[in-house]
Design an enzyme around this catalytic site. Sequence first.
Site, PDB file in Angstrom:
ATOM      1  N   THR A 143       0.822  -1.203   0.000  1.00 32.80           N
ATOM      2  CA  THR A 143       0.000   0.000   0.000  1.00 32.80           C
ATOM      3  C   THR A 143       0.861   1.260   0.000  1.00 32.80           C
ATOM      4  OG1 THR A 143      -1.650  -1.178   1.296  1.00 32.80           O
ATOM      5  CG2 THR A 143      -1.766   1.216   1.320  1.00 32.80           C
ATOM      6  N   ARG A 167     -13.512  -8.518  -0.380  1.00 33.67           N
ATOM      7  CA  ARG A 167     -12.674  -8.191   0.774  1.00 33.67           C
ATOM      8  C   ARG A 167     -12.194  -6.751   0.692  1.00 33.67           C
ATOM      9  NH1 ARG A 167      -7.054  -6.345   1.593  1.00 33.67           N
ATOM     10  NH2 ARG A 167      -6.483  -6.975   3.717  1.00 33.67           N
ATOM     11  N   VAL A 168     -12.231  -6.054   1.818  1.00 29.44           N
ATOM     12  CA  VAL A 168     -11.699  -4.699   1.932  1.00 29.44           C
ATOM     13  C   VAL A 168     -10.737  -4.668   3.104  1.00 29.44           C
ATOM     14  CG1 VAL A 168     -12.243  -2.289   2.422  1.00 29.44           C
ATOM     15  CG2 VAL A 168     -13.742  -3.613   0.924  1.00 29.44           C
ATOM     16  N   ASP A 210      -7.529  -2.315   5.277  1.00 35.48           N
ATOM     17  CA  ASP A 210      -7.523  -1.136   6.148  1.00 35.48           C
ATOM     18  C   ASP A 210      -7.394   0.177   5.404  1.00 35.48           C
ATOM     19  OD1 ASP A 210      -4.817  -2.032   5.540  1.00 35.48           O
ATOM     20  OD2 ASP A 210      -4.140  -0.447   6.884  1.00 35.48           O
ATOM     21  N   GLY A 213      -3.912  -5.824   6.323  1.00 34.10           N
ATOM     22  CA  GLY A 213      -4.892  -4.848   6.786  1.00 34.10           C
ATOM     23  C   GLY A 213      -5.786  -5.301   7.907  1.00 34.10           C
TER      24      GLY A 213
END
Length: 338
Positions: free
Chosen positions: A193, A221-222, A224, A247
């Site tokens: 990220t 899926r998600v 942080d 995350g």
Amino acid sequence: MKGRRRFLGHMALSAGAMSLARGVMAGPAESAVVRGGRVVSTWDFGVGANQAAWQRLSTGASALDAVEHGARWAESELCNPTVGRCGNPDREGVLTLDASIMDGDGRCGAVAALEDIDHPISVARRVMEDTPHVMLVGKGAQQFAMAQGFRRQRLLTPEAEQAWREWRERAKYEPQINVERNLTPGNKENHDTLGMLAIDRDGRLAGACTTSGMAWKMHGRVGDSPLIGAGLYVDNEVGAATASGVGEEMIRNAASFLVVELMRQGRTPMEACREAIARVVRKRPEASRSLQVCFLAMNRHGEVGAFALHPGFVYAVCDADKQDTLRAADAVYDGAAA
């Protein structure tokens, strides 16, 4: 009674002396703000993102404009399997993008599971400025982006699609800890990220976070990165923090908010990052052996600190003196309690 007055007077003088000492200690860091600001970003590709942000910051633009511009560079100019248009897809072969942006005054916006729209960071800013909401997801985020003038386009690259087809042959997800410590800008062994924090010449803070998420994740899926308080948190009164790594651990600990609150209590950025890592480990010691967790923080004076659970984390620093500095994390967790 006289003794009490003398005691209170002594305490007032002591407090004044301590305040003065803090002001003297903060002087060098504050001078960086006066001289134009500072930008910090996660990983080696943070160098290029910082340079893009500095193009704005050095001309007097706000920290918010700077972090958006830097994140846009990562989303389009960088071709990395974890950020933007070159990101790897989920296990269904679908590329989804997540992003968040936050101003130091508390305003924030985010998008998650966004498909076929470039520059999710700019869509996140539109959510912040043009809606009463903080986050839009999935088809709703895409619909909003198109209504705002963003063009729908297929982003999945042939290289990412081929990598997905090769992964399907074994269909096994195994997060890997990056153990390389290569401080050469452009080193492709360090990637994850992009988290970016900036402070402008007026002392205002802002942050941005953008990612394509875990490769081969479950569809929907998600992580942080788009969650305010988990992957990113900014407060003009204290400082800012961003996270990288797996995350789920950041979400479980409201990690970036935790780092900022620890700075509010008096910790330096490095101390706050280290204590946040220690809390992650205490809660899930079994996971800490195989998952990477990293924090990067900057306080309101421009002082920077970073800490990682395992070796391999690097971050980029940019200010008026130098725009291509790359540093290893200040320390790696040693197992001691915090």
